[in-house]
Design an enzyme around this catalytic site. Structure first.
Site, mmCIF file in Angstrom:
data_model
loop_
_atom_site.group_PDB
_atom_site.id
_atom_site.type_symbol
_atom_site.label_atom_id
_atom_site.label_comp_id
_atom_site.label_asym_id
_atom_site.label_seq_id
_atom_site.Cartn_x
_atom_site.Cartn_y
_atom_site.Cartn_z
ATOM 1 N N LYS A 87 1.013 -1.282 -0.088
ATOM 2 C CA LYS A 87 0.175 0.224 0.042
ATOM 3 C C LYS A 87 0.677 1.051 0.394
ATOM 4 O O LYS A 87 2.187 1.141 0.630
ATOM 5 C CB LYS A 87 -1.442 -0.068 1.021
ATOM 6 C CG LYS A 87 -2.113 0.296 1.185
ATOM 7 C CD LYS A 87 -3.121 -0.085 2.331
ATOM 8 C CE LYS A 87 -4.613 0.521 2.381
ATOM 9 N NZ LYS A 87 -5.265 0.434 3.333
HETATM 10 O O1 G3P Z 1 -8.288 1.319 4.978
HETATM 11 C C1 G3P Z 1 -8.550 2.900 4.696
HETATM 12 C C2 G3P Z 1 -9.635 2.962 5.327
HETATM 13 O O2 G3P Z 1 -10.396 2.079 5.861
HETATM 14 C C3 G3P Z 1 -9.456 3.740 6.313
HETATM 15 O O3 G3P Z 1 -10.977 4.019 7.148
HETATM 16 O O4 G3P Z 1 -12.365 4.387 8.951
HETATM 17 O O5 G3P Z 1 -10.508 5.908 8.579
HETATM 18 O O6 G3P Z 1 -11.809 6.852 7.476
HETATM 19 P P1 G3P Z 1 -11.490 6.023 8.118
#
Ligand code: G3P
Length: 218
Positions: A87
Site C-alpha cells: 500500500k
Molecule cells: O483502509 C483505510 C480506510 O478504510 C480508513 O477508514 O474509517 O479511518 O476513514 P477510516
C-alpha cells in the site's frame, strides 16, 4: 465483487474468515497502532499472521514518503508472503514507487485517494488497486460514492486494469451503494459486513417458524 476486511484485529479476521465471505484484508498504520502492534519486526510478523488466516490479498502500507524508502519497504513487504499487496500513498514519490514496484511484478494498492485525478495517476502507474476513502469524503460534505462512480466510469472508458477498492466504508449503505456504482472491492469493518444480515422481518419470520414448529414438536 470482492469483500475485504478493513482491520488488523486477528480475532475479527478469524471471525470473518470463518463466515466464508471474505476475500482479503486491508490494514493501515492507524489500524496497526489500534491493535498495539509496534516495532518493525512485530509489524512484519503481524502481516504474516494475517496472511496465514485469510486466503486473499493483504494490504500492508509503507511508512516512507520518499521513492527510495518506499521501494525498499515495498520489496521487503512483498517478500514476506505472496498474498501481500504493497500500500503506497498517492503522493509524487508514491506514484513513482508504484510504477517501479509494478514493473517488478509487485502488486500495489494506491491509498489516500480523494479525487479522480489521483485515481488516474495511480492507474497510469500500474497500481493493482486504487483506494478512494469514501467515508472521509462524506465527513467533509463531499459525496464519496459519487467519486467511486466517477473512477469506475473513467477506468471502464479507458480500459484501465486497476481495480477500484472502496475504502473508509462506515456502514451497510456505503457497501450497497458501492455495489450499485460498480466498485470491484469494498473494504469494510466487520460491523458493516454483519450489518448486511440485519432485517427485522427475518428475525420475526424466524421466531414465527420456530414457534409454529414447537407447538407441534414438544
Ligand atoms: O483502509 C483505510 C480506510 O478504510 C480508513 O477508514 O474509517 O479511518 O476513514 P477510516
Amino acid at each position: 465483487m470482492k469483500f475485504f476486511l478493513d482491520t488488523a484485529n486477528l480475532e475479527q479476521i478469524k471471525e470473518a474468515q470463518a463466515l466464508g465471505v471474505i476475500d482479503g484484508v486491508t490494514t493501515n498504520p492507524s489500524l496497526m497502532a489500534k491493535e498495539g502492534i509496534a516495532g518493525k519486526q512485530n509489524i512484519l510478523d503481524h502481516y504474516v499472521k494475517i496472511c496465514n488466516i485469510v486466503d486473499g490479498d493483504v494490504s500492508a502500507e509503507v511508512i516512507s514518503t520518499d521513492f527510495e524508502g518506499m521501494i525498499k519497504e515495498g520489496e521487503e513487504l512483498a517478500a514476506l508472503h505472496p498474498q501481500i499487496v504493497v500500500k503506497v500513498p498517492v503522493i509524487k514519490d508514491g506514484i513513482k514507487a508504484i510504477k517501479y514496484l509494478s514493473s517488478k511484478g509487485i502488486r500495489t494498492n494506491c491509498t489516500l485517494v480523494f479525487s479522480a485525478g489521483q485515481a488516474l495517476l495511480a492507474a497510469k502507474a500500474g497500481a493493482t488497486y486504487v483506494s478512494p476513502f469514501i467515508g472521509r469524503l462524506d465527513d467533509n460534505s463531499t459525496d464519496g460514492i459519487e467519486l467511486i462512480r466517477q473512477i469506475v466510469d473513467i477506468y471502464n472508458y479507458y480500459d484501465f486494469g486497476t481495480m477500484v477498492l472502496a475504502a473508509s466504508i462506515r456502514h451497510t449503505m456505503h457497501i450497497i451503494k458501492c455495489l450499485e456504482v460498480g466498485a470491484d472491492v469494498a473494504t469494510c469493518p466487520l460491523d458493516a459486513i454483519l450489518g448486511l444480515l440485519k432485517h427485522p422481518l427475518t428475525d420475526l419470520g424466524l421466531q414465527k417458524f420456530l414457534e409454529d414448529y414447537n407447538k407441534l414438536n414438544k
